[in-house]
Design an enzyme around this catalytic site. Sequence first.
Site, mmCIF file in Angstrom:
data_model
loop_
_atom_site.group_PDB
_atom_site.id
_atom_site.type_symbol
_atom_site.label_atom_id
_atom_site.label_comp_id
_atom_site.label_asym_id
_atom_site.label_seq_id
_atom_site.Cartn_x
_atom_site.Cartn_y
_atom_site.Cartn_z
ATOM 1 N N ARG A 79 0.757 -1.285 -0.183
ATOM 2 C CA ARG A 79 -0.032 -0.211 -0.043
ATOM 3 C C ARG A 79 0.929 1.325 0.046
ATOM 4 O O ARG A 79 1.966 1.298 0.246
ATOM 5 C CB ARG A 79 -0.949 0.038 1.288
ATOM 6 N N GLU A 118 -1.043 10.179 8.743
ATOM 7 C CA GLU A 118 0.238 9.232 9.151
ATOM 8 C C GLU A 118 0.257 9.184 10.700
ATOM 9 O O GLU A 118 0.248 10.066 11.215
ATOM 10 C CB GLU A 118 1.238 9.839 8.518
ATOM 11 N N HIS A 119 0.349 7.933 11.251
ATOM 12 C CA HIS A 119 0.566 7.671 12.694
ATOM 13 C C HIS A 119 -0.862 8.174 13.228
ATOM 14 O O HIS A 119 -0.598 8.594 14.294
ATOM 15 C CB HIS A 119 1.698 8.520 13.318
ATOM 16 N N GLY A 174 8.820 0.543 3.350
ATOM 17 C CA GLY A 174 7.662 1.407 3.679
ATOM 18 C C GLY A 174 6.553 1.234 2.737
ATOM 19 O O GLY A 174 5.732 1.939 3.043
ATOM 20 N N ASP A 220 -2.524 -0.958 7.393
ATOM 21 C CA ASP A 220 -1.879 -1.589 6.341
ATOM 22 C C ASP A 220 -2.477 -3.106 5.962
ATOM 23 O O ASP A 220 -2.570 -3.407 4.867
ATOM 24 C CB ASP A 220 -0.184 -1.970 6.848
ATOM 25 N N TYR A 269 9.033 3.522 16.723
ATOM 26 C CA TYR A 269 7.434 3.425 16.531
ATOM 27 C C TYR A 269 6.864 3.142 17.877
ATOM 28 O O TYR A 269 5.844 3.747 18.092
ATOM 29 C CB TYR A 269 7.303 2.351 15.745
HETATM 30 C C1 GAF Z 1 3.288 1.476 9.772
HETATM 31 C C2 GAF Z 1 2.340 0.887 10.595
HETATM 32 F F1 GAF Z 1 2.374 -0.509 10.390
HETATM 33 C C3 GAF Z 1 0.881 1.356 10.467
HETATM 34 O O1 GAF Z 1 -0.071 0.827 11.411
HETATM 35 C C4 GAF Z 1 0.852 3.153 10.470
HETATM 36 O O2 GAF Z 1 0.892 3.286 12.053
HETATM 37 C C5 GAF Z 1 2.074 3.674 9.954
HETATM 38 O O3 GAF Z 1 3.145 3.169 10.175
HETATM 39 C C6 GAF Z 1 1.969 5.189 10.305
HETATM 40 O O4 GAF Z 1 0.905 5.706 9.883
HETATM 41 O O5 GAF Z 1 3.190 1.409 8.400
#
Ligand code: GAF
Length: 393
Positions: A39, A45-46, A139, A187, A237
Amino acid sequence: SAMAGEVSGVSTVLDEARRVYRETFGGQEPTVAACAPGRVNLIGEHTDYNQGFVLPMALPLVTVMVGSQTSDRSVSIVTVAEGADDPQRVDFDLSSSNALTPGQPKWANYVKGVFQHYRAGPLCGLRAVIASSVPLGGGLSSSASLEVAVYTFLQQLCPDDGDDVAKALACQKAEHTHAGMPCGIMDQFISVLGREGHALLIDCRSLEATLVPLTDPKLVVLVANSNVRHSLTGSEYPSRRRQCEEAAAGLGKSSLREATLADLERAKGRLDGETYRRARHVIEEIERTAQAAAALRKGEYREFGRLMVESHNSLRDQYEVSCPELDQLVSAAMEVEGVYGSRMTGGGFGGCTVTLLEASAVDRVIQHLKERYTGTPTFYITTPSEGARVLSL
Ligand code: GAF
């Protein structure tokens, strides 16, 4: 040779998997095949593990699994995923109690994790080959595509109830327990539920998704792989996730989705500066994502692009998950006429950027990024593709 940015088709990956299957398993043919896409996240994001919105689309890059059932409970799996060297093989027996315990090699943990959390059973033995066009660790969710491909494959041998959201959740759980990565749901969700010609606005609180059409032939979504991956990802993360939970608790909310900027400002004195900036990114990004989806629906690409750049700047300055290579690719893209917006995509600390641009500008943009980027980028001209599916043999 392929044109710059051209993506090879699913059939190429499928053919490779079949060939390796024949070579590995005495000339036999596989009887079942499934695939699941990687994807790219357009914006949001996050935000997924904060119960917010995300707007990803499934890529034409896929992980394919081909194989057959065996008459016992033995499992043999070979992978030839891109980025790996020679085919690698794992064997285990489902009747042994520690068969699905994580260990070496690492790629097999994703497979074992999905076996572990598969929603029907008992599973039978199988022989299979996995091949992929999703760059490993780049990524673009190579791991989610692997998990979802394995799950979709297993559905053919041992059908579950077909609940797609439960499927995505099971694959997410595999990532948590077997890869030690406390990821959100984005994801796996998009890899299961992506639709050709659409981005998906996912509400990660309700797990409801809305299709957003993205088929304008005058528009291109360009993915640029920085081909760097900083080792920080592993520790940063989970620590971002924790900071968000602390911030939500500090605001007296169950998640940052429930918080407004006004809530955050009121609590500012009680939060340390870093936690404040993390929370601020998340609260603003959730709002930005909703706005961006609305803009895309109306064909307001300039507005969408502006929000992408805001997102990138916030990830760089407030959430601090970008890196010089991603910043360089984004600034270089924004210098080219015909570019609407650009940002880092995915977890950060390397990996890819995503750029929205006029189709007529794509060669110019690729050329400019090659000139301006100090590393060696890889390009993918992408179209929103279908989620996981069974392939006919
Ligand atoms: C990674 C994580 F696997 C996703 O769940 C998401 O948090 C992303 O980072 C950040 O948006 O891909």
